[in-house]
Structures are given as C-alpha cells and as structure tokens.
Design a protein around this motif. Structure first.
Motif, PDB file in Angstrom:
ATOM      1  N   ILE A 130      -2.298  -9.841  -6.967  1.00 41.07           N
ATOM      2  CA  ILE A 130      -1.564  -9.430  -5.548  1.00 41.07           C
ATOM      3  C   ILE A 130      -1.542  -7.861  -5.216  1.00 41.07           C
ATOM      4  N   GLN A 172       2.869  -5.002  -1.784  1.00 42.07           N
ATOM      5  CA  GLN A 172       3.480  -5.537  -0.447  1.00 42.07           C
ATOM      6  C   GLN A 172       2.949  -6.828  -0.160  1.00 42.07           C
ATOM      7  N   GLY A 173       2.096  -7.669  -1.189  1.00 43.40           N
ATOM      8  CA  GLY A 173       1.356  -8.783  -0.533  1.00 43.40           C
ATOM      9  C   GLY A 173       2.251  -9.953  -0.853  1.00 43.40           C
ATOM     10  N   THR A 174       1.583 -11.169  -0.516  1.00 45.87           N
ATOM     11  CA  THR A 174       2.368 -12.551  -0.569  1.00 45.87           C
ATOM     12  C   THR A 174       1.815 -13.436  -1.239  1.00 45.87           C
ATOM     13  N   ALA A 227       6.217  -7.476  -4.090  1.00 45.89           N
ATOM     14  CA  ALA A 227       5.344  -8.612  -3.222  1.00 45.89           C
ATOM     15  C   ALA A 227       6.474  -9.781  -3.301  1.00 45.89           C
ATOM     16  N   ASP A 268      -4.496  -9.388  -0.152  1.00 48.74           N
ATOM     17  CA  ASP A 268      -3.157  -9.256   0.458  1.00 48.74           C
ATOM     18  C   ASP A 268      -2.409 -10.532   0.233  1.00 48.74           C
ATOM     19  N   LEU A 305       6.389  -9.107 -10.077  1.00 47.56           N
ATOM     20  CA  LEU A 305       5.999  -8.970  -8.781  1.00 47.56           C
ATOM     21  C   LEU A 305       6.851  -7.889  -8.392  1.00 47.56           C
ATOM     22  N   LYS A 321       5.552  -3.886  -6.999  1.00 48.12           N
ATOM     23  CA  LYS A 321       4.667  -4.046  -5.702  1.00 48.12           C
ATOM     24  C   LYS A 321       5.331  -4.562  -4.730  1.00 48.12           C
TER      25      LYS A 321
END
Lengths: 338, 338
Positions: free
Chosen positions: B237, B240-242, B263, B218, B258, B261
């Motif tokens: 990742i 919706q991850g960071t 991200a 995540d 990214l 996603k």
C-alpha cells in the motif's frame, strides 16, 4: 549557535537527558528556509524519541523538537512561498534535525505564515497538533463540512494537545462533539473547547453515550491508547462509521470486530507526507495557512496553557517532565533563547 | 411452494445437507415485494452458513440464498418503487429467509430493475458480488472517477465472483488495475475482465509489483484471506492508501503496520445496510439500478460462467460443492424450478 538535544537516550531525571550544544549554522538550499526560531513547543513524540532505546548512545547530538515559530532568515534557490522577514510556524519533518535550535532548516512546503493575531508563543504551540487534527478530520476521514453537518464524533482524550484543537475544528465543521476526560479540570477544558458533551474514558464508553441519548457515533478520533479502547470504540462506532487513531500499539487487534458494521479504521501520522515526500506534501503549507486564517478570525483559539522561559536545557527538561506526566492540558511552549 | 434449505448444518456430501421443503407463501406488507424467483446464484456466504455450526439442528428449515432474479408478483401497501410484473434482481438481507424459494419477500429498498439486455440467469448472478464491489470502491474507499483517474488498485483474487466484477468497475472508474490469480485459466479470466496486469498471490506481492514498475498501489481490495495477505498488503500500500477487505478473520492483526503510511483499513460487508436498517439503505436500490444501466450499455459484462438446471436440491448441492472447491471462476447460477 545554540541547540538542545541529547547524545544518550536517558530518563528525564538524568542531567544529560537534554543538553545545550553548540552546533554550526547551515545555508538553505533547494526549497529550504532557514528560520530564526523564536518559540518551540513540546509534544509527546519528543519525549518518546528522547526516552526511546534507553541508554543507547548516538554518535552525534540529536537535536529534538518539531513545533516552531519564528522569522525566515534566508531562503534556498528554489523556494517560492516565503521571503526573508516572513513570520512562520511549522511542525517540520521527523527525517531531519529538530526545531530546538536557533536557526533551523525546514522545507517550505510544510511551513505556513503564522497567525498575525497570535503571539509567537501561541503560534509555536499549534502546528503539530493542529495539522494532526486537521488531517485526521478532513484528509483521512474526509469530512466535508457542508455534507457532514450534524454528524457525531467522539474525541478520546479531548483535553490533550491534539484533542483540544480537534474539538474546535470538529465544531467548526458542524459536527456534534462528545469528548472524553477523566478529571474535573480536563472536563471543564473540553467544554471550554466547545464539546457538546464530555464523558469519562475510565468508564464504559457506550453506556455513557446511550445515557446521553446517542445510539453511537459516526466518527471516533483516538488520541489515547488504541489497544485499551479498541472494544469500546468497536461498540460505539455506528454502522459505516470511521475510527481514526494517532496512537500506535504493539498489540495485534481483532479487526473483525468492525466487520459487520462495514466500519473503517484509519491512521493519522502527520509526518507521513514529509517522511515519504508525497506528491501532495505541500498540502501541509495549505493547511497551516488555512488554520492561520481560522485563528486570525478567532474561529478557533490557540491551546497554549503554559509558557516556560528561557529557552534552555533546564526548562526543556521541565517541559518534558510535564508532558511525560500525562496530565498536561493543552500545550506547553518555550521561548527566549538563553 | 418449493424452497431449498436445511435443518441440520452438514457437510455437502451428506444427503440432508440441502433439501427441498414445502413451505407456505406469504403476503407482502409495508415496503416488501413478493417476487416470483426465476433464477438464483450461489456465493461463498451460502456455503459458510450451511456448513457453519456443523451438526447443530435448527427448529425450522433454514431457507438459504441471497442472489435472485425474478418477477414482482405483488407489493406491500407502502411500496412505491416497483409494481407487479416488474423484472427485478437483488441480494436481499441476511436477516430474513433466503431467496431459494419460489416466492420470496424482499424489501424494495434493496431491489433493482434487472438489466434488460441480460438473461434472467445472468441477472441472478450479479447482485451480491456487484453491490459488494461497488460499495467497496465507491462507498467505502470513496473513489470518485473524475478525481481518482489513473490511481492504482490491487485486486486480490481477481477471478472470484467479487473480483471479476470489481476489476470491471475499477476500469470503468479509470483506475489502473493489478489483479491476482494463481492458475493459467484464472489469469486469463482476469485479463478478460480488463486487468492491466495479473500477478500471483502465492508469490511475494511487492516484488512482483516492483518488477512490473509499480512503487506500490493506492488501493487494495482483498477478496481472499485477510490475515494471510496482511503483511504483503501493508508492504504494497502506498502512503495515505486504503485497503478494503470483505473476508473476516479470527486472527488479531498488527494494525500498526499501516501507521507510518497513514494508511486506512476498511471493511465492506454488503449486508450492513439491510442488517442495521441504515437510513441510506435505499442506496442499494440506486446502486443496482446504476449497475443495470452499465450492463445494458455493455460497459460491464455479467460474470456468469455456469448455469445449472433444474433448480432443485441436487443441483444446489452441486453448486455448493463447486463453490466450496475454491476453484470456480466468476459465478454459478441455478434456474427452472423442479
């Protein structure tokens, strides 16, 4: 039943760039709804998919379209959110056949009840852009109206489909909104959507912000060329601020421009949830229902500016032409199958 | 009074790369504290500043150092958080003269009371790395322990100064922690800090995650070369991850990796608040006090691994040499002025 799509990726001037096909109707399974589509809208993503990989030929007709409003015809065995007869609106998924067909299958977790106070055409105009703007502001940047009231946001390309609804949602959240536009009519439209200040994205952004009394902005929403505006955004963002963009770019970017400010860059892509079937995919159902309430209370206004009829390949080509011009304001919708 | 610094940016092998200077003591004004510095630690940023712009000569001696622990000697007229005699620790500001001096001026809003259960040396080891790790997890990514319990985080370079405390803070927040290390002793150290799993950052990351039963993570904390690990991070990742990094890079990066996603990429730079004198600058005082509580409750452990004495130019050069080797584990502190 009728469906509009293409077999070959062609420029919009070509006769076969969009055609009417006769395809067979499917039965809904699982959490799917079969929706009788009454109105659809066109977004820049439609034209990108149609024009992309120019000249290549697909084995099967590719049915385009995301935004739709219509009536639930029948539901799959595991569906629990909707019943036949419910009027709905949605942007669907980029992993499935598009909404430009008379009866369309869609997962109920990305569908909302359509706003009762809006027409079918106005409802069809909103899902893709409103979900995008809502996710960008509240799910990506994480703005909490009670906490962020008074913070400032710069909306690049405020008069486009996403910009028009993003300005309204940002105002609803209590933000101070600076939008960008470059023509007289787009500037006026941004003001009509509620922007506190409109600046020109063809002029240096930071200088214009300073002249308007801002030392920078807490958030930036980029609804136009990310690479082109990169250094301007890096200059305008306040320390610890966040930039959220929806426009991908081939160009590698100097990310370290944001480092000293501990600033963040986020992507918003509204198909991430349906595409990856994320655990929180049902969030789009919740968002669409909340947006319907906001429309019904007239807290936010639909951004429909043009309705084309009938819903056939010719009018769809006309809509694509207008979207490709880059000069449309708000949203274009098509209705009444022919 | 004594102070350690340089006039010329030189490689650490050179005699004049770090020297002892005799400078005059100042009086605190405004919200400043004058602190009698008893221990200091060395971070990679110290060696970067010393070695940067190699060969150029500064007009005045540049006093290095950020981390310090000591006793408040006197306070400015507007200071309200501390009194003479208080034992404190802090990382200060990159805009002012450094902490490698016997009496040092620092704004009280970036100072905390030092943990009572830790030694002066252990206290001096922590501020810069602990503020960085804390801000990255809680102020940038915005992890809320109650909400994010069970989420996964990948800590690249888990055995370094920031990594060692980040692993502990992530465990405290209820996260599942995968750390990276490349040697036997750094792997063991990451496990000692609480990592649930340690993988090797010299091997493809995603494959190792999959082998360990993860479909991705995540959050990613990058405490090593951002450009080198970019594609690996983009792969690891989750939607919706960071990703949060502290290591700037000259290289432009393919940010669109990214996009699908949705991200996010965030920078954490612990000097942003003091550098821009942000309205929430006092947050670093609050963070250091909260960290002191966590140390005093033994919820987290100091990461001091080596203490050099006395505090003079020779030992400071030795500390810089070790930090520049890139092989240190945890933190190096110097104490006892000579």
């Amino acid at each position: 039943m009728k469906a509009i799509g293409f077999k070959k990726h062609l420029p919009i001037e070509e006769e076969a760039s969009l055609e009417m096909f006769d395809i067979s109707k499917s039965e809904p399974k699982g959490r799917d709804l079969l929706v009788r589509v009454q109105a659809v809208s066109v977004n820049p993503v439609d034209t990108k998919i149609r024009g992309g990989s120019e000249g290549t030929e697909e084995a099967e007709p590719q049915i385009l379209g995301f935004d739709a409003a219509g009536v639930v015809e029948s539901v799959g065995g595991e569906a629990s959110l909707f019943q036949p007869g419910d009027e709905v609106y949605y942007a669907g998924s980029n992993q499935r056949s598009g909404s430009n067909q008379q009866y369309h299958l869609v997962d109920e977790r990305v569908v909302g009840r359509r706003p009762a106070q809006l027409s079918m055409a106005e409802s069809a105009a909103m899902p893709l852009t409103a979900i995008t703007a809502y996710e960008a502001l509240f799910d990506r940047i994480g703005i909490v109206p009670e906490r962020n009231r008074g913070a400032s946001v710069l909306v690049l390309n405020g008069a486009g489909g996403v910009g028009s609804i993003a300005i309204q949602l940002a105002k609803w959240a209590g933000l101070n909104v600076v939008a960008t536009a470059s023509r007289e009519e787009t500037t006026a439209w941004c003001e009509q959507m509620g922007a506190d200040k409109v600046i020109n994205h063809h002029q240096p952004l930071f200088k214009q912000l300073q002249d308007a009394g801002y030392d920078g902005v807490d958030y930036i929403l980029c609804f136009t060329d990310t690479a082109q505006h990169w250094s301007g955004m890096a200059e305008c963002i306040r320390p610890q601020g966040t930039i959220c963009s929806i426009v991908e770019t081939e160009e590698p970017l100097p990310l370290t421009d944001l480092q000293a400010k501990s600033a963040a860059f986020m992507w918003e892509f509204m198909f991430t949830r349906p595409m990856y079937q994320t655990e929180d995919m049902i969030r789009q159902h919740v968002i669409l229902d909340e947006l319907a309430d906001l429309f019904d209370q007239a807290t936010i206004k639909p951004t429909l500016t043009e309705t084309l009829t009938p819903l056939n390949a010719e009018q769809m080509k006309e809509a694509h032409r207008r979207v490709e011009s880059g000069k449309t304001i708000g949203k274009i919708v098509l209705e009444h199958w022919q």
